[in-house]
Design a protein around this motif. Structure first.
Motif, short mmCIF file in Angstrom:
data_model
loop_
_atom_site.label_atom_id
_atom_site.label_comp_id
_atom_site.label_asym_id
_atom_site.label_seq_id
_atom_site.Cartn_x
_atom_site.Cartn_y
_atom_site.Cartn_z
N HIS A 107 0.82 -1.22 0.00
CA HIS A 107 0.00 0.00 0.00
C HIS A 107 0.85 1.26 0.00
O HIS A 107 0.58 2.20 -0.75
N TYR A 108 1.88 1.29 0.83
CA TYR A 108 2.65 2.53 1.01
C TYR A 108 3.84 2.68 0.06
O TYR A 108 4.28 3.79 -0.22
N TYR A 109 4.37 1.54 -0.44
CA TYR A 109 5.59 1.64 -1.24
C TYR A 109 5.47 1.16 -2.67
O TYR A 109 6.32 1.46 -3.50
N HIS A 110 4.43 0.38 -2.99
CA HIS A 110 4.37 -0.24 -4.31
C HIS A 110 3.02 -0.03 -5.00
O HIS A 110 2.58 -0.90 -5.77
N ASP A 111 2.37 1.09 -4.76
CA ASP A 111 1.13 1.44 -5.44
C ASP A 111 0.10 0.32 -5.41
O ASP A 111 -0.53 -0.01 -6.42
#
Length: 359
Positions: A299-303
């Motif tokens: 969720h936060y780093y890989h879309d």
């Protein structure tokens, strides 16, 4: 638990027509429904309340636990770490008395006044040993209020602390010799103890036979089927990451995680192969944490796309803990499974295997 499942508990209590043991908020039948769930929703205050399944495993185990407590027998849940012993004890407490927080945490530093009572020393000096100077601890609270006292990791507590429970469990009386006018209290109806102990802690502080006789023992086993373990991972990770996209809870990844944990935990694969087992427990609770971390990373780093590298690194961390040689065990296991007939044409598993080999 009483806060998390407040609506379910209220709906069950509203519809509960069964006979209740003294001090219980729900009948045994409704308590079973609260823990194991039911398909038909309950209508309550204009809403349709679904009673979800919270504990996955042996239904008869839950029934035996409820019967033990309904007969006023203290209950001891034993098993491997991560088999949801504490979770089950919280659910039982929430359904029985609406309070799962009255808890003693077993540890080497636990003292008798931490489980029974202590004193407000300012009042003690000013007024002497009077009731208002007494500071209740979880056992005292459970007895005076007629509620469950949970004792986590009882075998981590010193032997003399464990044995101080014997008279309480036998006579339901707690002595307070400092109070001359009221030197003891009697437990109110509804009081009981639910304790937990890890089989990995055997021999740390082995319970005396006298104390063992006062408990009903129930062993909580790891989840045995892949489908059930996948269901737990999916449902629990979904709750922990409720604000994230449903697409992240991918059964293909969850299947790899559940089968890897199950095979390494047991030392056998579904195809009958035998493998070395790592020292790590690899419980379902840890599998939930692994998948939660994977989803949060996505969720936060890989879309909102799961990274196989992160997924593998999270599994690696759970498997090797502080024993680096267990990485070899993981690699050997994945290498063999990747060559099996079942997985040889599975593109996702082959990608998983390549990433494990790079660790």
């Amino acid at each position: 638990m009483e806060d998390l499942y407040k609506d379910e508990l209220e709906a069950l209590a509203f519809h509960d027509k069964g006979e209740k043991p003294a001090g219980w908020r729900l009948s045994p039948k409704s308590l079973r429904t609260f823990i194991l769930g039911q398909k038909k929703p309950l209508e309550y205050e204009g809403r349709s309340i679904t009673i979800s399944q919270k504990f996955f495993g042996n239904d008869s185990l839950v029934e035996r636990c409820i019967v033990s407590l309904a007969s006023s027998r203290p209950l001891l849940l034993i098993g491997e770490p991560g088999t949801a012993k504490s979770f089950l004890s919280e659910l039982l407490s929430a359904g029985i008395c609406g309070n799962s927080r009255n808890t003693i945490q077993g540890s080497i530093g636990l003292t008798e006044d931490m489980i029974k009572y202590s004193w407000n020393y300012a009042l003690l000096i000013a007024k002497g040993p009077v009731p208002e100077a007494l500071v209740p601890s979880p056992l005292y609270t459970g007895m005076t209020e007629g509620i469950i006292t949970r004792f986590e990791e009882i075998t981590r507590a010193p032997l003399e602390i464990q044995d101080s429970l014997i008279s309480v469990l036998s006579d339901k009386i707690l002595s307070i010799p400092e109070l001359k006018d009221q030197p003891f209290i009697m437990a109110q109806r509804g009081f009981n103890i639910i304790a937990t102990a890890n089989t990995r802690d055997k021999g740390v502080n082995e319970m005396s036979s006298a104390l063992k006789r006062r408990f009903n023992f129930e062993t909580v086993q790891p989840i045995k089927t892949i489908d059930m373990e996948m269901s737990v991972i999916r449902s629990q990770a979904s709750k922990l990451c409720a604000d994230m996209k449903p697409e992240l809870f991918d059964d293909s990844f969850i299947s790899i995680l559940a089968s890897t944990f199950r095979d390494l935990r047991t030392g056998t694969s579904s195809g009958g192969g035998k493998f070395d087992r790592p020292d790590a427990v690899l419980s379902t609770a840890e599998a939930v944490q692994v998948y939660q971390q994977t989803v949060v990373d996505a969720h936060y780093y890989h879309d909102d796309e799961i990274s196989m590298k992160t997924f593998v690194n999270n599994i690696k961390s759970a498997v090797i803990k502080d024993k680096e040689e267990d990485l070899k065990t993981l690699k050997n296991y994945v290498k063999v499974i990747a060559k099996s007939e079942e997985k040889s044409n599975d593109e996702l598993y082959q990608e998983f295997a390549k990433q494990v080999a790079k660790c």
